[in-house]
Design an enzyme around this catalytic site. Structure first.
Site: not given
Length: 377
Positions: A131, A139, A167, A169, A250, A289
């Site tokens: 990011h 991010g 990912d 995201h 994630d 996370y």
């Protein structure tokens, strides 16, 4: 070339802060697991160097790098710096290693480009900060080591580079850098309607960009469809000199910052599919996370990259490493299932393939025929 794993103790001793999602151990867990499992002899490990501002300025602005270094030294930012550079925010807080830690991840990806000049596989789990923007943090990403790794690969002889990002995201920083570069193939699978709210299905850029937003609760069967009809055929058709895989963890079911429902075996299947498709492969970390799922997934990446057999049951020493990790993040950190401690491999999580997913995959698959073929020689 012998596969190499890059790492550093800076990840063990630093944190984004008590309440930040990146307070959890990740790279240190990977290193501890692969060492106790006997998968990391000294000749396969390199300490990730800390990149200097001069090396980072091939993409980041000198003004931003100076502000990042100053924030680490002073432990504070003023309002002007916060507004311009995105430092000192809830997502991108001031913390004692806020330059040294990301500069170590970036140094690893820059070094990987040099190491891979002769071919091979490098795993840099401290990388994947996709990011970061040239003049600002974004991010949780203060630098963009994925962009820097691609640039390093190119300086070291890889003209055509396929970047695959799985990912949860969207890879907004990497797309910003290379969307108009015909020699870079960009593929991103990510959860729809999730920050940074970019990467729509129809976003193509001038270059070769394939964005596949996936719905909440995406399962292994749907992800396999994306792998077999978009990711693998697109990379095969592109015939890259190098592949960069951003393997953020994630998108697995237990992660607190997404609502995907994948097992880590879905990620590993993508890695296995990509490894034979280019002479140079750089594997990066990224998001993730839940400390147990991240450590297990990335340790498995190294097992696959280095030719190790993943055991059905972890050794007592490896299990002890996972059980010793504290995590009080949210409901997904309470009462964790026992397999997070006793195994690396999740039980696959297949499911029905929704028509919406089929339609999206079909639209991208139809674009593959328009990709320009690589000239012979």
């Amino acid at each position: 070339m012998t596969p190499l794993l890059l790492g550093s103790e800076i990840y063990r001793g630093s944190s984004y802060g008590k309440w930040h999602p990146l307070r959890v151990p990740r790279v240190s867990t990977v290193l501890d697991l692969v060492r106790v499992l006997g998968w990391l002899p000294p000749e396969r490990f390199r300490i990730s160097p800390r990149a200097k501002p001069a090396a980072l300025s091939v993409w980041h602005t000198p003004e931003y790098l100076a502000a990042l270094e100053e924030a680490e030294v002073t432990g504070a930012v003023d309002d002007t710096t916060r507004t311009r550079h995105g430092l000192g925010t809830v997502s991108n807080p001031v913390f004692p290693e806020m330059y040294r830690r990301p500069a170590t991840g970036a140094g690893g990806s820059l070094l990987a480009g040099e190491i891979l000049s002769g071919g091979g596989v490098v795993h840099n789990p401290g990388g994947g900060t996709h990011h970061g923007m040239p003049d600002r943090a974004s991010g949780f990403c203060y630098l963009n080591d994925a962009v820097l790794g691609i640039l390093s690969l190119r300086r070291n002889g890889a003209q055509r580079i396929a970047y695959v990002d799985i990912d949860a995201h969207h890879m907004d920083g990497v797309e910003y850098a290379f969307a108009d570069d015909a020699d870079t193939l960009l593929i991103s699978t990510h959860e729809e309607k999730r920050w940074p709210f970019t990467g729509a299905l129809d976003d193509q850029g001038i270059g070769q960009v394939f964005n596949l937003p996936l719905p909440r609760a995406c399962n292994d069967s749907e992800f396999a469809l994306a792998r077999d009809r978009v990711i693998r055929p697109a990379v095969e058709a592109f015939a890259p000199d190098a592949i960069v895989l951003q393997c953020g963890a994630d998108a697995v079911e237990e992660d607190p910052l997404s609502r995907m429902a994948l097992s880590n075996t879905a990620h590993w299947a993508v890695l296995r599919a990509l490894l034979p498709l280019a002479p140079r492969v750089l594997i990066l970390g990224g998001g993730g996370y839940n400390p147990w799922t991240v450590g297990r997934l990335w340790a498995g990446n190294w097992a696959i990259a280095s030719g190790q057999d993943i055991p059905d049951r972890l050794t007592p020493e490896a299990e002890a490493i996972l059980r010793a990790i504290p995590f009080d993040g949210n409901s997904r950190g309470r009462n964790p299932p026992d397999h997070l401690f006793t195994t690396l491999r999740d039980t696959p999580r297949p499911g029905p393939i929704r028509q919406d997913v089929i339609d999206r995959v079909d639209r991208l698959a139809a674009r593959l025929g328009a990709m320009p073929a690589r000239a012979a020689g």
